[in-house]
Design a protein around this motif. Structure first.
Motif, mmCIF file in Angstrom:
data_model
loop_
_atom_site.group_PDB
_atom_site.id
_atom_site.type_symbol
_atom_site.label_atom_id
_atom_site.label_comp_id
_atom_site.label_asym_id
_atom_site.label_seq_id
_atom_site.Cartn_x
_atom_site.Cartn_y
_atom_site.Cartn_z
ATOM 1 N N GLU A 23 4.323 -47.058 -21.108
ATOM 2 C CA GLU A 23 2.980 -47.644 -21.169
ATOM 3 C C GLU A 23 2.357 -47.748 -19.779
ATOM 4 N N ARG A 24 3.133 -48.188 -18.806
ATOM 5 C CA ARG A 24 2.591 -48.362 -17.456
ATOM 6 C C ARG A 24 2.304 -47.020 -16.780
ATOM 7 N N LEU A 25 3.174 -46.037 -16.986
ATOM 8 C CA LEU A 25 2.940 -44.724 -16.387
ATOM 9 C C LEU A 25 1.662 -44.091 -16.923
ATOM 10 N N VAL A 26 1.511 -44.102 -18.255
ATOM 11 C CA VAL A 26 0.325 -43.481 -18.859
ATOM 12 C C VAL A 26 -0.931 -44.233 -18.463
ATOM 13 N N GLN A 27 -0.854 -45.564 -18.432
ATOM 14 C CA GLN A 27 -2.023 -46.350 -18.047
ATOM 15 C C GLN A 27 -2.425 -46.063 -16.601
ATOM 16 N N PHE A 28 -1.437 -45.951 -15.711
ATOM 17 C CA PHE A 28 -1.728 -45.655 -14.316
ATOM 18 C C PHE A 28 -2.349 -44.263 -14.183
ATOM 19 N N ALA A 29 -1.846 -43.303 -14.943
ATOM 20 C CA ALA A 29 -2.404 -41.945 -14.907
ATOM 21 C C ALA A 29 -3.853 -41.937 -15.390
ATOM 22 N N GLU A 30 -4.140 -42.692 -16.454
ATOM 23 C CA GLU A 30 -5.514 -42.742 -16.970
ATOM 24 C C GLU A 30 -6.463 -43.400 -15.973
ATOM 25 N N GLU A 31 -6.022 -44.504 -15.373
ATOM 26 C CA GLU A 31 -6.888 -45.240 -14.446
ATOM 27 C C GLU A 31 -7.281 -44.389 -13.239
ATOM 28 N N HIS A 32 -6.363 -43.573 -12.757
ATOM 29 C CA HIS A 32 -6.614 -42.818 -11.523
ATOM 30 C C HIS A 32 -6.806 -41.326 -11.778
ATOM 31 N N GLU A 85 5.383 -68.137 -10.342
ATOM 32 C CA GLU A 85 4.176 -68.061 -11.164
ATOM 33 C C GLU A 85 3.402 -66.765 -10.963
ATOM 34 N N GLN A 86 3.736 -65.994 -9.938
ATOM 35 C CA GLN A 86 2.997 -64.769 -9.635
ATOM 36 C C GLN A 86 3.902 -63.549 -9.477
ATOM 37 N N ALA A 87 5.224 -63.741 -9.566
ATOM 38 C CA ALA A 87 6.150 -62.671 -9.202
ATOM 39 C C ALA A 87 6.101 -61.488 -10.152
ATOM 40 N N ALA A 88 5.763 -61.689 -11.412
ATOM 41 C CA ALA A 88 5.746 -60.596 -12.392
ATOM 42 C C ALA A 88 4.385 -59.916 -12.382
ATOM 43 N N LEU A 89 4.079 -59.249 -11.265
ATOM 44 C CA LEU A 89 2.799 -58.540 -11.107
ATOM 45 C C LEU A 89 1.627 -59.465 -11.377
ATOM 46 N N GLY A 90 1.683 -60.660 -10.768
ATOM 47 C CA GLY A 90 0.603 -61.623 -10.923
ATOM 48 C C GLY A 90 0.760 -62.540 -12.106
ATOM 49 N N GLN A 91 1.818 -62.393 -12.867
ATOM 50 C CA GLN A 91 2.052 -63.238 -14.025
ATOM 51 C C GLN A 91 3.332 -64.039 -13.842
ATOM 52 N N THR A 92 3.538 -65.003 -14.747
ATOM 53 C CA THR A 92 4.706 -65.873 -14.664
ATOM 54 C C THR A 92 5.983 -65.085 -14.931
ATOM 55 N N LEU A 93 6.988 -65.327 -14.149
ATOM 56 C CA LEU A 93 8.273 -64.656 -14.313
ATOM 57 C C LEU A 93 8.937 -65.141 -15.596
ATOM 58 N N GLU A 138 14.736 -54.585 -15.364
ATOM 59 C CA GLU A 138 13.325 -54.695 -14.979
ATOM 60 C C GLU A 138 13.226 -55.324 -13.596
ATOM 61 N N GLU A 139 12.327 -54.815 -12.778
ATOM 62 C CA GLU A 139 12.280 -55.223 -11.380
ATOM 63 C C GLU A 139 10.853 -55.466 -10.931
ATOM 64 N N PHE A 140 10.670 -56.548 -10.153
ATOM 65 C CA PHE A 140 9.359 -56.878 -9.582
ATOM 66 C C PHE A 140 9.538 -57.119 -8.089
ATOM 67 N N ALA A 141 8.744 -56.416 -7.287
ATOM 68 C CA ALA A 141 8.773 -56.617 -5.841
ATOM 69 C C ALA A 141 7.958 -57.855 -5.480
ATOM 70 N N VAL A 142 8.388 -58.540 -4.412
ATOM 71 C CA VAL A 142 7.691 -59.736 -3.944
ATOM 72 C C VAL A 142 7.300 -59.524 -2.486
ATOM 73 N N VAL A 176 -2.028 -36.102 -7.546
ATOM 74 C CA VAL A 176 -0.666 -36.619 -7.650
ATOM 75 C C VAL A 176 -0.671 -38.068 -7.181
ATOM 76 N N ALA A 177 -0.193 -38.970 -8.020
ATOM 77 C CA ALA A 177 -0.204 -40.398 -7.717
ATOM 78 C C ALA A 177 1.224 -40.933 -7.693
ATOM 79 N N GLY A 178 1.418 -42.060 -7.014
ATOM 80 C CA GLY A 178 2.721 -42.720 -6.965
ATOM 81 C C GLY A 178 2.621 -44.115 -7.528
ATOM 82 N N TYR A 179 3.550 -44.462 -8.427
ATOM 83 C CA TYR A 179 3.528 -45.781 -9.069
ATOM 84 C C TYR A 179 4.831 -46.504 -8.716
ATOM 85 N N ALA A 180 4.720 -47.626 -7.963
ATOM 86 C CA ALA A 180 5.904 -48.319 -7.448
ATOM 87 C C ALA A 180 6.090 -49.719 -8.009
#
Length: 546
Positions: free
Chosen positions: A104-113, A295-303, A248-252, A184-188
């Motif tokens: 879902e995230r890969l396809v959404q990122f491809a559509e957005e950009h 409260e923000q670690a999950a890409l701006g959402q609550t962990l 599943e991983e979230f960068a901080v 070509v885009a990069g999604y991290a």
């Protein structure tokens, strides 16, 4: 119309590895009508082919291609590509797994950009191909383009892939793609694949970080020694939270600064300056500073609740190494009524979000407890000083009086936390335990003392004294000192004592009485005792038992 994706999987006797992949595809958040899985199997003999046939028969978005014979992975992928219908294609090996929101995230990122190709991240054995996908980039340009296309997780528009004669991972693939598009885009932000364990990942001895709560955030500070040959510049740092089950991983947010050290010996050669022909400085270290906001670690959402491993990785000179964090002494936290515990698992630092497996409250002091009598009952209030508190809220749990659990509430008022519970019980003293979080009840070191008239007070539980070891009874001497064998009298002399007279054997009816009393139920024993003293009864018992 939303874009769709085809996942291509070549299988040749993958054994049980494909089962985890199937489960990860079933768990995708992208709707089934927007992705399909195309398996290409030519002659697996380990039962995989039969399983894939059942899978294709039970799932409308699963296809199976191929037939008997032998084929390379590249040939299998080309067969699967010919059967694919999605707008995008993602090639996945049987040993991989997809994270739940990867498609879902890969396809959404491809559509957005409006990207023709999206390069995602792969995690292996706790390490990530960070050097290939350093950050979200709507366009990857320059020297980073070709290396990025060598990643495992590459989403390619199907029409573009059909126009080239190379596949992701093959030599020449990047050149052919770049000759046809620069989109070509990069999604991290979210890793795509969990790969098999990588070889050669070096994990140095555990660092001892400074970890503490600041303004409802967990601050992590750590010094990492630079290894020989690593340049001081162009180092990248990743501090992330990785779910212990799903991966599943979230960068901080994190910052990395380099500090030049001094030579250990006056005779040692002076360090070269960074960028000189002599190389990089021989000594030095990196200082790491990161903030984890639950409260923000999950890409701006609550962990979400669960165990999240705190992962630290440094990428430098095209190489990445993971830093193992030793456990630090950090108090549990209650943030707006939600529990957090910093602990360790398998030698790695873990943040228990929601306190799903660890307790929030432990030992307490009798000076911090009071019982208030009211018409509603006896309210026990126990202060919890060893708890970091931010905001207000309540956390449900239990207070145990002995083994009796009573509903209790952990209350935080923005500055402090305390346990409230209405207590009752019989006169006496019982130990108090608490259970807030997923751990078993934890003793507080306190007891509730209830008097005969119902008055209650909390006292410190006295330490249980260890039982002394039982002493063996001294053996009786077989002969008294100075006793003669024949007469049993003592001889005169210093220290000689009088011999005890021999005990007389019981006479009369005692043996018969004892046997009769032992052979009947205890309620009848008084009557039997009287009867057994009669001579006719003793005579009859002897006749019966001879």
């Amino acid at each position: 119309m939303p874009e769709s994706v085809s996942v291509l999987v070549p299988t040749r006797n993958p054994n049980s590895s494909t089962f985890s992949l199937i489960n990860s595809l079933d768990a995708q958040s992208l709707p089934y009508d927007r992705f399909e899985t195309v398996y290409a199997d030519w002659g697996s003999t380990d039962g995989t082919l039969q399983r894939l046939r059942r899978l294709a028969a039970s799932r409308p978005n699963v296809k199976l291609t191929g037939g008997p014979g032998n084929a390379t992975d590249e040939e299998l992928i080309m067969v699967a590509l010919a059967a694919a219908t999605g707008d995008y294609v993602l090639v996945v090996q049987p040993a991989h797994r997809l994270l739940p929101q990867a498609l879902e995230r890969l396809v959404q990122f491809a559509e957005e950009h409006q990207a023709e190709v999206v390069v995602g991240r792969t995690i292996r054995n706790g390490a990530s191909d960070l050097a290939l996908v350093p950050a979200n980039r709507p366009r990857i340009l320059g020297d980073d383009l070709a290396p990025s296309l060598a990643a495992d997780a590459v989403l390619v528009r199907r029409s573009l892939l059909l126009d080239v004669d190379r596949l992701p991972g093959q030599r020449g693939f990047a050149d052919q793609i770049l000759a046809r598009t620069d989109a070509v885009a990069g999604y991290a932000d979210y890793p795509v694949l969990l790969g098999p364990d990588a070889e050669g990942i070096e994990v140095p001895p555990g660092g001892h970080p400074s970890v503490h709560w600041v303004d409802a955030q967990l601050q992590l500070q750590l010094t990492v020694e630079r290894e020989a040959g690593e340049p001081a510049e162009d180092a990248r740092i990743v501090v992330a939270l990785q779910h212990s089950v799903t991966g599943e991983e979230f960068a901080v947010p994190a910052a990395l600064t380099f500090q030049t050290g001094e030579e250990s010996s006056a005779d040692a050669p002076a360090p070269d300056t960074a960028g000189s022909t002599g190389g990089s400085p021989r000594h030095g270290s990196w200082s790491l500073d990161a903030l984890i906001d639950p409260e923000q670690a999950a890409l701006g959402q609550t962990l979400p609740d669960g165990l999240w491993q705190i992962v630290v990785r440094i990428a430098v000179a095209g190489r990445e190494r993971a830093i193992t964090l030793a456990q630090a002494e950090v108090p549990p936290a209650l943030l707006d009524g939600r529990g957090f515990v910093v602990t360790s698992s398998d030698g790695r630092m873990v943040l228990d979000v929601g306190a799903v497996q660890h307790g929030l409250v432990g030992r307490a002091s009798a000076d911090d407890a009071q019982v208030t009598e009211s018409v509603a009952g006896s309210l026990l209030k126990l202060m919890v000083p060893a708890l970091y508190v931010e905001g207000t809220g309540t956390y449900p749990g239990h207070l145990l009086i002995g083994s009796l659990p009573l509903p209790a509430t952990l209350v935080c008022d923005g500055e402090q936390a305390f346990v409230e519970c209405y207590v009752s019980g019989l006169p006496g003293r019982a130990a108090l335990s608490v259970q807030f979080g997923g751990a078993k009840p934890i003793p507080t070191g306190l007891s509730l003392d209830i008097s005969a008239v119902g008055a209650m007070k909390v006292v410190t539980t006295p330490a249980t004294a260890a039982k002394p070891a039982s002493k063996a009874a001294p053996k009786a001497a077989s002969k008294q000192a100075g006793t003669t064998k024949k007469t049993g009298t003592t001889q005169s002399g210093a220290g000689a004592g009088a011999a005890r007279p021999a005990a007389k054997k019981p006479s009369g009816p005692q043996p018969v009485v004892k046997r009769l009393r032992a052979s009947v139920p205890s309620p009848l024993e008084p009557a039997v005792r009287r009867i057994a003293r009669l001579a006719p009864a003793r005579w009859a018992y002897r006749k019966l038992t001879q």
